[in-house]
Design an enzyme around this catalytic site. Structure first.
Site, PDB file in Angstrom:
ATOM      1  N   VAL A 160       1.001  -3.647   4.088  1.00 34.92           N
ATOM      2  CA  VAL A 160       0.945  -4.880   4.712  1.00 34.92           C
ATOM      3  C   VAL A 160       2.186  -5.843   4.863  1.00 34.92           C
ATOM      4  O   VAL A 160       2.214  -7.000   5.506  1.00 34.92           O
ATOM      5  CB  VAL A 160      -0.357  -5.918   4.228  1.00 34.92           C
ATOM      6  CG1 VAL A 160      -1.521  -5.136   4.621  1.00 34.92           C
ATOM      7  CG2 VAL A 160       0.075  -6.023   2.531  1.00 34.92           C
TER       8      VAL A 160
ATOM      9  N   LYS B 287       0.614   3.545  -3.168  1.00 33.96           N
ATOM     10  CA  LYS B 287      -0.618   4.084  -3.016  1.00 33.96           C
ATOM     11  C   LYS B 287      -0.259   5.538  -3.215  1.00 33.96           C
ATOM     12  O   LYS B 287      -0.742   6.468  -3.855  1.00 33.96           O
ATOM     13  CB  LYS B 287      -1.497   4.033  -2.157  1.00 33.96           C
ATOM     14  CG  LYS B 287      -2.177   2.573  -2.174  1.00 33.96           C
ATOM     15  CD  LYS B 287      -3.296   2.342  -1.179  1.00 33.96           C
ATOM     16  CE  LYS B 287      -4.126   0.881  -1.015  1.00 33.96           C
ATOM     17  NZ  LYS B 287      -4.561   0.636   0.139  1.00 33.96           N
TER      18      LYS B 287
ATOM     19  N   SER C 153       0.596  -1.106  -0.189  1.00 35.52           N
ATOM     20  CA  SER C 153      -0.160  -0.141   0.005  1.00 35.52           C
ATOM     21  C   SER C 153       0.782   1.145   0.123  1.00 35.52           C
ATOM     22  O   SER C 153       0.153   2.457  -0.213  1.00 35.52           O
ATOM     23  CB  SER C 153      -1.109  -0.086   1.356  1.00 35.52           C
ATOM     24  OG  SER C 153      -1.938  -0.820   0.966  1.00 35.52           O
TER      25      SER C 153
ATOM     26  N   TYR D 239      -4.330   3.257   7.189  1.00 36.38           N
ATOM     27  CA  TYR D 239      -5.621   2.559   7.267  1.00 36.38           C
ATOM     28  C   TYR D 239      -6.464   3.048   8.126  1.00 36.38           C
ATOM     29  O   TYR D 239      -6.481   4.466   8.396  1.00 36.38           O
ATOM     30  CB  TYR D 239      -5.392   0.982   7.517  1.00 36.38           C
ATOM     31  CG  TYR D 239      -4.310   0.313   6.762  1.00 36.38           C
ATOM     32  CD1 TYR D 239      -4.623   0.409   5.173  1.00 36.38           C
ATOM     33  CD2 TYR D 239      -3.236  -0.208   7.169  1.00 36.38           C
ATOM     34  CE1 TYR D 239      -3.619  -0.236   4.471  1.00 36.38           C
ATOM     35  CE2 TYR D 239      -2.513  -0.801   6.385  1.00 36.38           C
ATOM     36  CZ  TYR D 239      -2.464  -0.725   4.864  1.00 36.38           C
ATOM     37  OH  TYR D 239      -1.665  -1.481   4.173  1.00 36.38           O
TER      38      TYR D 239
ATOM     39  N   TYR E  98      -1.834  -3.061 -10.919  1.00 42.78           N
ATOM     40  CA  TYR E  98      -1.751  -2.748  -9.468  1.00 42.78           C
ATOM     41  C   TYR E  98      -1.048  -3.709  -8.639  1.00 42.78           C
ATOM     42  O   TYR E  98      -0.229  -3.375  -7.689  1.00 42.78           O
ATOM     43  CB  TYR E  98      -3.365  -2.743  -9.022  1.00 42.78           C
ATOM     44  CG  TYR E  98      -3.457  -2.297  -7.409  1.00 42.78           C
ATOM     45  CD1 TYR E  98      -3.350  -0.899  -7.305  1.00 42.78           C
ATOM     46  CD2 TYR E  98      -3.893  -3.305  -6.860  1.00 42.78           C
ATOM     47  CE1 TYR E  98      -3.499  -0.781  -5.923  1.00 42.78           C
ATOM     48  CE2 TYR E  98      -3.971  -2.892  -5.276  1.00 42.78           C
ATOM     49  CZ  TYR E  98      -3.870  -1.614  -4.978  1.00 42.78           C
ATOM     50  OH  TYR E  98      -4.076  -1.315  -3.548  1.00 42.78           O
TER      51      TYR E  98
END
Lengths: 309, 309, 309, 309
Positions: free
Chosen positions: A263, A69, A66, A245, A193
């Site tokens: 993660v 992102k 993540s 998160y 992705y």
């Protein structure tokens, strides 16, 4: 700029938080991640003046997950401009888990922000490139520029494994395709992705990325503007409001650094006027954040008064 | 058994409700459905004694769409037994639109009932058959048995068109695959489901299907048990609690017949001790139910006291 | 009319289900309910011809709790007409627990049906009467008429105890007051509602109420129309679609009787052409339905084919 | 410290944004607020060195409304400590409107943060004091200390008017009382809360409050620690993550200042090392934020590079 943190201090503090390595769980939803060693810990600081310090297993590589992102958001902003990007993804934090879908059912059907999976998938979809490999190639070049290291690639095993099991992300993508937030092939967007998420670095490289955001998007050595200042700022803002998160709010209170976690157990923080901090420790808490990472950043923040608030 | 309704009465009443044909909208999400003529209206009653009456354009064929959810549920119950089926799909009405996804996010991640799309997709997935065509073939054979008409097939254009644009159903399927409610190929389950929805009949055939459910699952002519009585009853129960999308509650109050509608504009009702009623009128209200169908069934129910309550 | 069930059968079956009395929990949210004895079981059938049979502790009285939602709905319909009532409360089942509030936040802010607490509170609010006591007095008179027993009252201790602790119902009422679904004093509406819920009967009385609904609203002895047939039908429809809390769908499948339960452990069923059945057994399952009541009704339905479907 | 903004600049910029005064709507849910004049505009900056500048109608007073959520949070933290406060209210932003209730239905039933109404009500409930007036008195004393102005009080008409119509807040309070998040009298907590919201100031006073938070909680003149630094930081963090209702995320991106707005049309921003900025302009956008306030803060942020990111 506060530079009183020394290598010795980092080493000592890493030992102090080591006992927490078993308080959480290594991500187990794909075999490649589940094989990570919870005792493998590393931390690096890349100061805004270009110098750096580190401790622990700094050779250890991990996939960014993540954390990418934020990087893909920067590239999508540079590719498409701010207006286009925020016509397709919102700016609001949510308080929901990253994989949540129910908000898409509330009109307008637009992901609330680029840090939840739905939003991140739509951002990857926006990156210019005719094929998934072209998108990923451009993203890697962007990472090479940011780190000044052209050897960085993605872990094919992790990418393939995540691609195979990414049912929830396919669900999100098809939902968004129904509502014209994404177009074209769901499989291709997912291919891009999952490769993006599998980009592999070590903590010194990641700390340098954090420092570049802290340096208003300018290269740490050459001073070249790699990301426009305004876009770097947008990224750091999302790191505060939704980078950790659904623990972003409590992280902001307790640590107060713009930061993004993945993660794989990595976290990067980016502090204007200071630099970037990267931590790796694969044991995760129930929200998906590195237990050791959170603990170490909280200690550093409290001891050296690093909160931006 | 109330048999005072005559062909003349049906014809007269069909004319009475004809003005409502333009109160709604023909489904437009796929070209094949949008070409339906809102003035094409038909009604048929198949009495439980095997006799039948009808009015309007009874030759007109239409795809069954959501009405097949009841038929596939009957077959899935016969294939798998009650326990297996209800381990994978619930029994509760929802008050949500048929395409809704957010409830799947509430644990346990199980569709609330077999009449919403998520539930119907999982039911189709349960039908025995190694390939989509084998599943659909078995479903068609089942329809042939129920109607005693072996010419019934599915409309390939409608099936292909729905398959191509079924992004929301793919989203639901992938969400359920993530939670092990469905397994295997999403595309194959969707292939079977879109062909199932495209099964094409006319109102006399559909009324006979309704009558068979009303006849405790026994063939209208031979008396052979085609659907076990208990499973026919389960189907009729769902027709009451969730057969008319999120207007099922008001339909139960106003009309009080076990009934199922489809977005092609057809409705079938099934009344124990009476028989089956089928109406076709492609103009839909905002919930997706045939405007003329609702109106006609309400008139019949009130005039001939057909509510089961 | 099926009258083969005898007193001996009822007595035998009640013994058969007795072991289930400890499978659930007596309601404990107010002291008066928590003192109920889980071993106190009773069942009564009031046939539509006016005859009746029973077994168990038929002298035992209990408060009707949610069962009164059906009775107050009948009176509110008679007081206000169908249009007015359904302008303020919907007709759709929900799949949500009875105390749920979140749906009110979805526009239009109207309770989905009169069987969830929000809807039932708005129904009580509609009953004519200038004061809570006048509303409750009219409701009691209505119950006296239905049971031909003018001694029935409400349990003051239970009413007072529920009034004191009804924070969730106050929350629902204020939410509805904000959206003009209810007006006037929240405390007064709650006063009427808690007294309504505390109306106290035994199973023979309750079975007679069920029979009156089954008898199209006509008195069992005199044949006088106490509830208009159409309104009796509306009540029975809601008993099917949402009478057993968020287990209404599975109850319809497994038992198939229009029925309403209350957290005191009582259930009433109403079967056209047959009569009313009342069961009392205070041990509740996790949905709030009497464990013994469900079990006994399921046995009766399967053995004597009493499902309406 | 950037002090290049002059009175002349403020005056000029206030004129520039004046045309936006009619782009929104003055709050109309209570008469006292609806009488506000949309043309009444004012802005003040209180620098961290104690100096200040201002423009527009600086004598105009307004009620603080939601801005008091930050002040009451500071006092509740000082009264109860961080652990107690965050046992009763969360730290996460939500993306929901301020009056939303549905999240309380998700376990654990705890308001997600102290800036939405549910959370703010629970915070007011925590302020020490045996009576509403004692709580409000302590809150006013706290405001007096922060502003060094002991004349500040609350507007009795506004407080009374809001108290009378606060049905949604009563709904939230009763919901939280059910779940033991608040205890005691709902009416008393609401009494304290509505009086708190009606505290009346002008922009110079409000800017000074913002400056005090920016000054790590120390008095601007005496340097006395009025709010512990750590608590001041917590408040500023919430101003970033959820200070501007469900536009907090976009405000963070576009303006990047810790800020809190109220439906009277006022906004306060607090910038470490700089000071406090207060704007008043009663015309609101659809999220409830001052149109002129947002516009002016955005201009200042962009021109003088005031974003913290």
């Amino acid at each position: 700029m506060n530079k009183e943190i020394t290598t010795e201090i980092l080493e000592e503090w890493l030992e102090n938080v080591r006992p927490y390595a078993y308080d959480g769980q290594v991500a187990d939803y794909i075999p490649a991640l589940s094989r990570q060693n919870p005792e493998e810990l590393a931390v690096a600081i890349h100061y805004i003046d270009g110098s750096s310090i580190h401790a622990g297993e700094i050779e250890a590589t991990f996939t960014l997950q993540s954390i990418t992102k934020v990087i893909s958001l920067a590239l999508a902003l540079m590719d498409n401009g701010e207006d286009y990007v925020f016509d397709h993804v919102g700016m609001e934090p949510t308080g929901d888990p990253f994989h949540s879908i129910y908000r898409l059912e509330q009109l307008p059907s637009k992901p609330l922000n680029p840090m939840i999976n739905a939003g991140a998938l739509s951002v990857t979809h926006m990156i210019h490139g005719d094929t998934p490999d072209e998108k990923v190639g451009r993203l890697l070049s962007f990472v090479h520029e940011m780190t000044d290291d052209h050897t960085i690639g993605y872990n094919e095993e992790v990418a393939a494994s995540e691609f195979e099991t990414a049912f929830l992300n396919r669900s999100l993508l098809f939902y968004m395709k129904q509502h014209q937030i994404v177009t074209g092939s769901v499989e291709e967007t997912l291919d891009a992705y999952t490769k993006q998420c599998a980009i592999e670095v070590n903590v010194p490289q990641l700390a340098r990325i954090g420092a570049l955001f802290a340096n208003e998007g300018r290269d740490l050595d050459s001073g070249r503007q790699i990301i426009p200042k305004h876009f770097a700022r947008i990224c750091k803002t999302f790191m505060v409001t939704c980078g950790m998160y659904d623990a972003s709010g409590s992280f902001a209170i307790k640590v107060g650094m713009p930061a993004k976690s993945g993660v794989s157990g990595s976290v990067v923080a980016s502090l204007n006027g200071f630099g970037g901090i990267a931590v790796y420790g694969p044991s995760l808490d129930e929200k998906g954040n590195s237990v050791v990472g959170l603990r170490l950043l909280e200690l550093l923040s409290n001891r050296y008064d690093l909160s931006i608030f």
